[in-house]
Scaffold this motif. Structure first.
Motif, PDB file in Angstrom:
ATOM      1  N   PRO A  48      60.784 -15.444   7.787  1.00 26.58           N
ATOM      2  CA  PRO A  48      60.637 -13.999   8.027  1.00 26.58           C
ATOM      3  C   PRO A  48      59.235 -13.687   8.545  1.00 26.58           C
ATOM      4  N   GLN A  49      59.169 -12.994   9.655  1.00 23.33           N
ATOM      5  CA  GLN A  49      57.893 -12.778  10.324  1.00 23.33           C
ATOM      6  C   GLN A  49      57.046 -11.666   9.698  1.00 23.33           C
ATOM      7  N   ASP A  50      57.608 -10.934   8.756  1.00 28.89           N
ATOM      8  CA  ASP A  50      56.842  -9.876   8.096  1.00 28.89           C
ATOM      9  C   ASP A  50      56.432 -10.273   6.680  1.00 28.89           C
ATOM     10  N   GLU A  51      56.681 -11.535   6.311  1.00 30.96           N
ATOM     11  CA  GLU A  51      56.340 -12.003   4.972  1.00 30.96           C
ATOM     12  C   GLU A  51      55.248 -13.067   5.035  1.00 30.96           C
ATOM     13  N   ALA A  76      60.519 -16.881  22.944  1.00 32.93           N
ATOM     14  CA  ALA A  76      59.582 -15.760  22.806  1.00 32.93           C
ATOM     15  C   ALA A  76      60.191 -14.641  21.966  1.00 32.93           C
ATOM     16  N   GLU A  77      61.512 -14.490  22.017  1.00 35.34           N
ATOM     17  CA  GLU A  77      62.190 -13.469  21.223  1.00 35.34           C
ATOM     18  C   GLU A  77      62.220 -13.827  19.744  1.00 35.34           C
ATOM     19  N   LEU A  78      62.274 -15.119  19.431  1.00 36.82           N
ATOM     20  CA  LEU A  78      62.407 -15.549  18.039  1.00 36.82           C
ATOM     21  C   LEU A  78      61.112 -15.413  17.260  1.00 36.82           C
ATOM     22  N   ALA A  79      59.997 -15.781  17.870  1.00 35.90           N
ATOM     23  CA  ALA A  79      58.722 -15.731  17.154  1.00 35.90           C
ATOM     24  C   ALA A  79      57.561 -15.746  18.136  1.00 35.90           C
ATOM     25  N   ARG A  80      56.488 -15.134  17.713  1.00 33.88           N
ATOM     26  CA  ARG A  80      55.265 -15.098  18.530  1.00 33.88           C
ATOM     27  C   ARG A  80      54.737 -16.517  18.729  1.00 33.88           C
ATOM     28  N   GLY A  81      54.565 -16.893  20.002  1.00 31.28           N
ATOM     29  CA  GLY A  81      53.981 -18.181  20.325  1.00 31.28           C
ATOM     30  C   GLY A  81      54.961 -19.337  20.374  1.00 31.28           C
ATOM     31  N   LEU A  82      56.215 -19.114  19.991  1.00 33.79           N
ATOM     32  CA  LEU A  82      57.177 -20.215  20.006  1.00 33.79           C
ATOM     33  C   LEU A  82      57.483 -20.657  21.430  1.00 33.79           C
ATOM     34  N   ASP A  83      57.356 -19.756  22.395  1.00 33.34           N
ATOM     35  CA  ASP A  83      57.579 -20.117  23.795  1.00 33.34           C
ATOM     36  C   ASP A  83      56.486 -21.052  24.324  1.00 33.34           C
ATOM     37  N   LEU A  84      55.336 -21.121  23.622  1.00 35.75           N
ATOM     38  CA  LEU A  84      54.255 -21.994  24.063  1.00 35.75           C
ATOM     39  C   LEU A  84      54.551 -23.464  23.774  1.00 35.75           C
ATOM     40  N   THR A  85      55.659 -23.752  23.099  1.00 29.13           N
ATOM     41  CA  THR A  85      56.075 -25.151  22.952  1.00 29.13           C
ATOM     42  C   THR A  85      56.396 -25.751  24.315  1.00 29.13           C
ATOM     43  N   VAL A  86      56.666 -24.893  25.303  1.00 28.82           N
ATOM     44  CA  VAL A  86      56.698 -25.353  26.696  1.00 28.82           C
ATOM     45  C   VAL A  86      55.241 -25.484  27.102  1.00 28.82           C
ATOM     46  N   ASP A  87      54.694 -26.659  26.884  1.00 36.15           N
ATOM     47  CA  ASP A  87      53.245 -26.848  26.943  1.00 36.15           C
ATOM     48  C   ASP A  87      52.796 -27.155  28.365  1.00 36.15           C
ATOM     49  N   TYR A  88      52.229 -26.144  29.027  1.00 32.20           N
ATOM     50  CA  TYR A  88      51.740 -26.298  30.390  1.00 32.20           C
ATOM     51  C   TYR A  88      50.288 -26.749  30.448  1.00 32.20           C
ATOM     52  N   LYS A 124      56.867 -22.739   3.116  1.00 34.17           N
ATOM     53  CA  LYS A 124      57.336 -22.285   1.828  1.00 34.17           C
ATOM     54  C   LYS A 124      57.056 -20.798   1.719  1.00 34.17           C
ATOM     55  N   GLY A 125      58.074 -20.035   1.346  1.00 31.72           N
ATOM     56  CA  GLY A 125      57.919 -18.594   1.246  1.00 31.72           C
ATOM     57  C   GLY A 125      57.297 -18.169  -0.072  1.00 31.72           C
ATOM     58  N   ALA A 126      57.004 -16.895  -0.164  1.00 31.38           N
ATOM     59  CA  ALA A 126      56.436 -16.348  -1.392  1.00 31.38           C
ATOM     60  C   ALA A 126      57.492 -16.350  -2.497  1.00 31.38           C
ATOM     61  N   SER A 127      57.024 -16.310  -3.731  1.00 34.89           N
ATOM     62  CA  SER A 127      57.924 -16.308  -4.880  1.00 34.89           C
ATOM     63  C   SER A 127      58.666 -14.978  -4.966  1.00 34.89           C
ATOM     64  N   SER A 128      59.976 -15.082  -5.212  1.00 36.24           N
ATOM     65  CA  SER A 128      60.815 -13.882  -5.349  1.00 36.24           C
ATOM     66  C   SER A 128      61.499 -13.908  -6.709  1.00 36.24           C
ATOM     67  N   THR A 129      61.530 -12.780  -7.373  1.00 39.95           N
ATOM     68  CA  THR A 129      62.147 -12.669  -8.698  1.00 39.95           C
ATOM     69  C   THR A 129      63.441 -11.884  -8.602  1.00 39.95           C
ATOM     70  N   VAL A 130      64.485 -12.417  -9.217  1.00 42.37           N
ATOM     71  CA  VAL A 130      65.791 -11.753  -9.260  1.00 42.37           C
ATOM     72  C   VAL A 130      66.081 -11.399 -10.713  1.00 42.37           C
ATOM     73  N   GLU A 131      66.156 -10.112 -10.996  1.00 40.35           N
ATOM     74  CA  GLU A 131      66.453  -9.673 -12.359  1.00 40.35           C
ATOM     75  C   GLU A 131      67.902 -10.009 -12.723  1.00 40.35           C
ATOM     76  N   GLY A 165      54.106 -14.450   8.730  1.00 44.36           N
ATOM     77  CA  GLY A 165      54.955 -14.968   9.808  1.00 44.36           C
ATOM     78  C   GLY A 165      54.733 -16.442  10.008  1.00 44.36           C
ATOM     79  N   GLY A 166      54.522 -16.822  11.273  1.00 42.99           N
ATOM     80  CA  GLY A 166      54.319 -18.220  11.606  1.00 42.99           C
ATOM     81  C   GLY A 166      55.627 -18.958  11.833  1.00 42.99           C
ATOM     82  N   TRP A 167      55.520 -20.218  12.197  1.00 43.67           N
ATOM     83  CA  TRP A 167      56.677 -21.102  12.371  1.00 43.67           C
ATOM     84  C   TRP A 167      56.202 -22.548  12.390  1.00 43.67           C
ATOM     85  N   VAL A 168      57.141 -23.468  12.199  1.00 44.61           N
ATOM     86  CA  VAL A 168      56.840 -24.904  12.297  1.00 44.61           C
ATOM     87  C   VAL A 168      57.902 -25.538  13.185  1.00 44.61           C
ATOM     88  N   GLY A 169      57.522 -26.600  13.887  1.00 46.45           N
ATOM     89  CA  GLY A 169      58.489 -27.215  14.800  1.00 46.45           C
ATOM     90  C   GLY A 169      58.183 -28.674  15.066  1.00 46.45           C
TER      91      GLY A 169
END
Length: 554
Positions: free
Chosen positions: A279-282, A330-342, A301-308, A262-266
């Motif tokens: 994708p949060q499950d990859e 908060a719905e989009l990703a875990r911790g993304l709502d913390l960008t509202v930095d209190y 950068k995501g993991a390598s995917s092969t297309v036959e 998962g994770g995110w960048v901003g």
């Protein structure tokens, strides 16, 4: 300890902290000013396809920037190389070279109050800030020697008419690989789904890696002031750490290399945020780079995917461009709502904001909601205030006996301390009783300070008459003056045993000093302080009346 002295120490400590912040901003190390050049050229850089990111993240992510990738001269033929998309929330420009979002205006957020000009979050020039994405890897079109892929679009402009809008961009290679990059927009939302549909008819397996990154100039821009410090820089999240600030200086000092599920960048700038959510499950690799000390990049950068051969594959991610809407983030990703930095008091701020939201839903006015939350907080803390005033009164009544102890023991500090503790025990007086309630209220004050500073809901939120924006200073200084007057009245109501002339003068001028400081504070925060003082005056009158009935001198 006297209440007035406690207020003085706390106020001066708080102001000293803000002064240090402003000094660091004004005189601390500055990012290198960018050299004048074609920003479209710098915007062309993407991760190289020559090598992939190892799962350990121990090696550098090779980013082929303007030195390695042919420049995209979009400025020469903007109408041919870009398309525009307009929804009810966003006005975007997408470069068909690479399919990058190079401009984004937030239609529901004007630059200034009552302005017709929308706030520009992404911008291709005069402060470069773009959102790039694509496919790299062995067969990725974004990393080959000829540069970025040139996508084709059916129209030069798209408008959202229903609840959603899909904008497909197509590209195909001579080898038989075709890619459809689809941007999907939704009504009343600032998140955009970016989807790649890869079809492989090359006759052999093809390998791809999805990537997305945000690129921004580090050149200094207008930000906050001493009393309203704001953060502009990057942030990211991993499976282990929900939220990490990652400033431009951090990017320059040490490149980010984190492999996580998962994770995110901003990228953050006060009330607004741009973020790529993979994708949060990859498993994804987060990375960063500073280019010539002028442009900061953070991406994944995501993991390598092969297309036959003869098969198709779909890869997707989410791009968010908009306000720091805590519920949606908060719905989009875990911790993304913390960008509202209190800040460090975020847990208190979080619940104060929730309470503010409830009150605002009831009354429809943020200023009234601030008044109501002040009444609730002060009401809940009345018992502490009562203990504070009673303890202060008892301490003043002990002043003659304390003086006798000083005369008796002189410079013998040990015996003096023992005698004082015995006196406190005998008279059932807590020497900390006068300042403990104040110390308990300061975190609430600071937490609310960050709520009013960081919550986009209060941006351009009006109250009454001349106060049309609670997130900025009172334009006519009425609230700071009234707050100073209320502090002066509290001083008159609370007798003091201070005998030092310097301390007495400082305390006499404290209301004036605080009024000056409050000039730069958000009007909403000054409103909170004013109402708090008024309630304290009322409570003090009630407490003193009760004390007189019980025979306790004030």
């Amino acid at each position: 300890m006297e209440s007035q002295r406690s207020i003085l120490i706390i106020a001066l400590a708080f102001v000293s902290f803000l002064l240090w912040q402003q000094w660091h901003e004004d005189y601390g190390p500055k990012p290198i000013e960018p050299i004048a050049q074609d920003t479209t050229q710098v915007a062309a850089g993407v991760p190289s396809a020559s090598t992939s990111v190892p799962s350990t993240g121990s090696e550098d992510v090779p980013l082929a920037l303007s030195d390695d990738v042919p420049a995209v001269q979009a400025s020469a033929s903007a109408s041919q190389s870009t398309i525009t998309v307009t929804t009810d929330t966003l006005d975007l420009t997408i470069n068909l070279v690479g399919g990058d979002v190079v401009e984004a205006d937030l239609l529901k957020f004007p630059v200034t109050q009552d302005s017709d000009e929308p706030y520009s979050l992404l911008r291709p020039a005069n402060g470069l800030y773009v959102a790039q994405s694509g496919l790299v890897g062995r067969d990725g079109p974004d990393g080959n020697a000829s540069g970025r892929p040139l996508y084709q679009a059916a129209s030069s402009h798209y408008d959202l008419e229903g609840d959603s809008l899909s904008v497909p961009l197509t590209w195909s290679s001579n080898a038989g690989i075709s890619v459809t990059k689809t941007f999907t927009f939704y009504r009343d939302r600032n998140d955009v789904k970016v989807e790649y549909t890869i079809t492989n008819n090359s006759g052999q397996p093809a390998q791809f890696e999805q990537y997305a990154q945000l690129k921004q100039t580090t050149a200094e821009q207008k930000g906050g002031n001493m009393f309203m410090p704001t953060y502009r820089g990057a942030a990211y999240s991993t499976q282990d750490d929900r939220y990490n600030k990652y400033g431009f200086d951090d990017i320059e000092d040490e490149r980010l290399r984190e492999t996580t599920v998962g994770g995110w960048v901003g990228m953050l700038e006060h009330y607004f945020v741009s973020a790529w959510v993979p994708p949060q499950d990859e498993t994804n690799t987060l990375y960063s780079l500073m280019v010539n000390g002028q442009y900061a990049i953070i991406g994944y950068k995501g993991a390598s995917s092969t297309v036959e051969s003869g098969q198709a594959l779909t890869l997707s991610s989410t791009l968010y461009l908009g306000p720091k809407d805590q519920d949606r983030l908060a719905e989009l990703a875990r911790g993304l709502d913390l960008t509202v930095d209190y800040g460090p008091l975020w847990m208190i701020s979080k619940y104060l904001f929730k309470l503010l939201q409830i009150l605002h839903d009831l009354v429809g006015n943020w200023g009234v909601a601030i008044i109501l939350i002040t009444i609730i907080v002060k009401g809940a803390m009345y018992w502490l205030t009562k203990k504070q005033y009673e303890s202060m009164a008892k301490m003043r009544n002990l002043a003659p006996k304390m003086q006798q102890l000083k005369d008796r023991f002189g410079d013998d500090r040990q015996k003096m301390s023992q005698a004082m503790m015995e006196l406190y025990r005998k008279e059932k007086v807590n020497p900390m009783g006068g300042c403990f309630p104040l110390l308990l209220q300061m975190p609430i004050f600071l937490a609310l300070y960050w709520v009013l500073l960081e919550s986009v809901e209060l941006r351009h939120a009006g109250f009454i008459l001349w106060i049309t924006d609670l997130s900025v200073m009172d334009p006519y200084f009425v609230l700071p003056v009234l707050t100073g007057a209320s502090m002066w009245m509290l001083q008159k109501l609370q007798p003091t045993t201070m005998t030092d002339p310097m301390q007495q003068k400082i305390m006499q001028w404290m209301p004036v000093m605080m009024s000056i400081f409050f000039i730069w504070f958000p009007a909403g925060l000054v409103l909170y302080w004013l109402i708090s003082n008024v309630i304290t005056l009322i409570q003090a009158k009630m407490i003193y009346a009760s004390m007189e009935k019980r025979g306790i001198n004030k």
